[in-house]
Design an enzyme around this catalytic site. Sequence first.
Site, PDB file in Angstrom:
ATOM      1  N   GLY A 174       0.833  -1.204   0.000  1.00  0.00           N
ATOM      2  CA  GLY A 174       0.000   0.000   0.000  1.00  0.00           C
ATOM      3  C   GLY A 174       0.869   1.256   0.000  1.00  0.00           C
ATOM      4  N   ILE A 175       0.220   2.363   0.339  1.00  0.00           N
ATOM      5  CA  ILE A 175       0.899   3.663   0.297  1.00  0.00           C
ATOM      6  C   ILE A 175       1.452   3.986   1.675  1.00  0.00           C
ATOM      7  CG2 ILE A 175       0.515   6.135  -0.075  1.00  0.00           C
ATOM      8  CD1 ILE A 175      -1.946   5.351  -1.756  1.00  0.00           C
ATOM      9  N   GLY A 176       2.600   4.658   1.723  1.00  0.00           N
ATOM     10  CA  GLY A 176       3.008   5.287   2.979  1.00  0.00           C
ATOM     11  C   GLY A 176       4.261   4.704   3.591  1.00  0.00           C
ATOM     12  N   ALA A 177       4.480   5.113   4.838  1.00  0.00           N
ATOM     13  CA  ALA A 177       5.739   4.804   5.508  1.00  0.00           C
ATOM     14  C   ALA A 177       5.856   3.312   5.834  1.00  0.00           C
ATOM     15  CB  ALA A 177       5.837   5.629   6.782  1.00  0.00           C
ATOM     16  N   ILE A 178       4.730   2.668   6.150  1.00  0.00           N
ATOM     17  CA  ILE A 178       4.838   1.272   6.589  1.00  0.00           C
ATOM     18  C   ILE A 178       5.325   0.366   5.455  1.00  0.00           C
ATOM     19  CG2 ILE A 178       3.499  -0.718   7.429  1.00  0.00           C
ATOM     20  CD1 ILE A 178       2.099   1.269   9.346  1.00  0.00           C
ATOM     21  N   GLU A 234      -1.131  -2.720  -6.626  1.00  0.00           N
ATOM     22  CA  GLU A 234      -1.859  -1.577  -7.191  1.00  0.00           C
ATOM     23  C   GLU A 234      -0.875  -0.477  -7.588  1.00  0.00           C
ATOM     24  OE1 GLU A 234      -5.063  -0.456  -4.690  1.00  0.00           O
ATOM     25  OE2 GLU A 234      -4.344   1.596  -4.628  1.00  0.00           O
ATOM     26  N   GLY A 277      -7.464  -0.001  -3.005  1.00  0.00           N
ATOM     27  CA  GLY A 277      -7.318  -1.403  -3.401  1.00  0.00           C
ATOM     28  C   GLY A 277      -7.215  -2.350  -2.227  1.00  0.00           C
TER      29      GLY A 277
HETATM   30  N1  COA Z   1      -7.926   8.035  15.515  1.00  0.00           N
HETATM   31  C1  COA Z   1      -7.826   9.340  15.176  1.00  0.00           C
HETATM   32  N2  COA Z   1      -7.056   9.784  14.169  1.00  0.00           N
HETATM   33  C2  COA Z   1      -6.340   8.876  13.491  1.00  0.00           C
HETATM   34  C3  COA Z   1      -6.389   7.510  13.790  1.00  0.00           C
HETATM   35  C4  COA Z   1      -7.211   7.100  14.845  1.00  0.00           C
HETATM   36  N3  COA Z   1      -7.326   5.819  15.189  1.00  0.00           N
HETATM   37  N4  COA Z   1      -5.575   6.851  12.941  1.00  0.00           N
HETATM   38  C5  COA Z   1      -5.056   7.764  12.129  1.00  0.00           C
HETATM   39  N5  COA Z   1      -5.513   8.980  12.469  1.00  0.00           N
HETATM   40  C6  COA Z   1      -5.197  10.246  11.804  1.00  0.00           C
HETATM   41  C7  COA Z   1      -3.715  10.539  11.836  1.00  0.00           C
HETATM   42  O1  COA Z   1      -3.357  11.224  13.019  1.00  0.00           O
HETATM   43  C8  COA Z   1      -3.557  11.386  10.591  1.00  0.00           C
HETATM   44  O2  COA Z   1      -4.028  12.684  10.842  1.00  0.00           O
HETATM   45  P1  COA Z   1      -3.319  13.969  10.159  1.00  0.00           P
HETATM   46  O3  COA Z   1      -3.408  13.738   8.669  1.00  0.00           O
HETATM   47  O4  COA Z   1      -4.137  15.099  10.644  1.00  0.00           O
HETATM   48  O5  COA Z   1      -1.905  13.924  10.664  1.00  0.00           O
HETATM   49  C9  COA Z   1      -4.534  10.770   9.615  1.00  0.00           C
HETATM   50  O6  COA Z   1      -5.501  10.102  10.421  1.00  0.00           O
HETATM   51  C10 COA Z   1      -3.882   9.743   8.685  1.00  0.00           C
HETATM   52  O7  COA Z   1      -3.275   8.761   9.454  1.00  0.00           O
HETATM   53  P2  COA Z   1      -1.779   8.260   9.188  1.00  0.00           P
HETATM   54  O8  COA Z   1      -1.510   7.175  10.156  1.00  0.00           O
HETATM   55  O9  COA Z   1      -0.816   9.392   9.128  1.00  0.00           O
HETATM   56  O10 COA Z   1      -1.950   7.753   7.705  1.00  0.00           O
HETATM   57  P3  COA Z   1      -1.047   6.867   6.780  1.00  0.00           P
HETATM   58  O11 COA Z   1      -0.381   7.761   5.810  1.00  0.00           O
HETATM   59  O12 COA Z   1      -0.197   5.891   7.508  1.00  0.00           O
HETATM   60  O13 COA Z   1      -2.204   6.072   6.015  1.00  0.00           O
HETATM   61  C11 COA Z   1      -4.343   5.060   5.924  1.00  0.00           C
HETATM   62  C12 COA Z   1      -3.063   5.222   6.731  1.00  0.00           C
HETATM   63  C13 COA Z   1      -5.190   4.031   6.627  1.00  0.00           C
HETATM   64  C14 COA Z   1      -5.102   6.373   5.862  1.00  0.00           C
HETATM   65  C15 COA Z   1      -3.935   4.566   4.508  1.00  0.00           C
HETATM   66  O14 COA Z   1      -3.235   3.367   4.610  1.00  0.00           O
HETATM   67  C16 COA Z   1      -5.143   4.345   3.622  1.00  0.00           C
HETATM   68  O15 COA Z   1      -5.611   5.280   3.016  1.00  0.00           O
HETATM   69  N6  COA Z   1      -5.669   3.095   3.553  1.00  0.00           N
HETATM   70  C17 COA Z   1      -6.862   2.783   2.774  1.00  0.00           C
HETATM   71  C18 COA Z   1      -6.578   2.560   1.314  1.00  0.00           C
HETATM   72  C19 COA Z   1      -5.631   1.426   1.095  1.00  0.00           C
HETATM   73  O16 COA Z   1      -5.332   0.625   1.952  1.00  0.00           O
HETATM   74  N7  COA Z   1      -5.135   1.297  -0.097  1.00  0.00           N
HETATM   75  C20 COA Z   1      -4.225   0.200  -0.373  1.00  0.00           C
HETATM   76  C21 COA Z   1      -3.660   0.131  -1.658  1.00  0.00           C
HETATM   77  S1  COA Z   1      -2.594   1.511  -2.085  1.00  0.00           S
END
Ligand code: COA
Length: 475
Positions: free
Chosen positions: A240-244, A263, A361
């Site tokens: 997926g997207i991001g740091a993890i 994806e 995705g």
């Molecule tokens: N309660 C409150 N706020 C929360 C939270 C929780 N449990 N978990 C995350 N947040 C907030 C974070 O603080 C952050 O806020 P900010 O933007 O104001 O800093 C925001 O939500 C995003 O969270 P973060 O952990 O920084 O996001 P990320 O970049 O690691 O992405 C998802 C995590 C879940 C948003 C991302 O993986 C996603 O969009 N997933 C769905 C789509 C997907 O999985 N696609 C896969 C194929 S590419």
Amino acid sequence: MFWAEALKEPGKDLTGEVGAPGRVAVKDWKKTYRERLTTAAEAVRLIKSGDRVSVANAVGEPSFVIDAMIDNREAYRDVEITHMLPMGKCQFAQAGMEKYFRLNSTFVGGPTRETVKAGHGDFTPCYFSQIPNLYDRTLPLDVALIHVSPPDKNGFCSCGVSIDYTRKSAEVAKIVIAQVNANMPRTLGDTFVHVSKITALVEHDAPLIELPPPKITDVERAIGENCAKLINDGDCLQLGIGAIPDAVLLFLKDKKDLGIHSEMFSDGVVELAEMGVINHSRKNFMPKKAIATFLMGTRRLYDYVHDNPSVHMAPSTWVNDPFIAGRNDNLVSINSCVQVDLLGQVSSETVGYTQISAVGGQVDFVRAAALSRGGRSIIAMASTAAGGRISKIVSLLDEGAVVTTNRCDVEYVITEYGIANLKYRTSRDRARMLIDIAHPDHRDKLKDGFERRFKVKYSGGVSVYLGAWPQRPSV
Ligand code: COA
């Protein structure tokens, strides 16, 4: 001549098609190209009030043409913009633009969160594997704004870094406006649009939007290390997207023969491919090729994929189709989320009532991994948010939260504290395993939640699964 005709008959289908004689001559594509070459200001005059306009996805957005559309806004009323991952400015979705544009997005991100929250824009939930189908059925397109590489010797332009729904938009829209950019990589696969299918060509070379590699924290490193424990030599990865996902890649440098069917992918994959760790050699489906539907990264990634036969790109209806992706043996999907409740229901796109993201995705690939022989799906997340104040493992999802991946689909959940394998486990075992990988500061509250839900005393955790994955029988 062509332009006078085009502007005279708004709404007329102005596209042609390769192999469709009688519509537009394609044998002399260079002549067609010259005739349809225009300025951005002229091209956006083809957009009419009330039209539905799709904008190419993510870093593939044609920023130069979008800027011209914004400049021409006084000519429009109520133009519906369909879009997915917002990586550019998204001016059309900002406050003050409501009179001219109305957003209908299949994803929500930074520049569109406020728009959707304030009700100035709409959000359409849809699996990424099905988003291109919206244009056949529910959202027929008047205009597609796409961003392409210069044509090759046969007149084919590549949609480059964003094939996903973008290529389909160019097939079905009545009017196709393309920014032709020498910086757009010519990616191979099912990525091409013929010049004859494009109504207006706007040449403008500009750097693509770049997404620098994320900074990886110690927590993300620990999560990455836990995920890597489940990845074996020869596995095929979806990230997926991001740091993890980037943190996971850090711990794969000693693996062998990894493959990609994802994806999207980013610079981290290029590094492992250049090291020879990712070589797709053991892929049983589409061997020797990385598969993706869109790409986001830096120029290093865009140069790597240019004319590279080891990268095959295709629309999301194919790449993300669980029955296609699931044909890869040992497919490991790694995605992230916002919250998981004690039953294993995964919420990945809302914070309470607020839509902050979308399914993308995630479900496509969780299901693909379930269909894959030897496959595994992982939901990986930090145990807390908001500087540790909020546990991401919760007794109940927040009021207003949506379930993105349902508990019967979920398999592994991973935090920096460990690995929980929920698949085929009882509800109570799932809850115990999730409490074991929650942040220690939040475990007591979760134990109370356990007792409230199951009406029994919480009696310790179960040991979390850390061993090698047993081979799943053939399906
Ligand atoms: N309660 C409150 N706020 C929360 C939270 C929780 N449990 N978990 C995350 N947040 C907030 C974070 O603080 C952050 O806020 P900010 O933007 O104001 O800093 C925001 O939500 C995003 O969270 P973060 O952990 O920084 O996001 P990320 O970049 O690691 O992405 C998802 C995590 C879940 C948003 C991302 O993986 C996603 O969009 N997933 C769905 C789509 C997907 O999985 N696609 C896969 C194929 S590419």
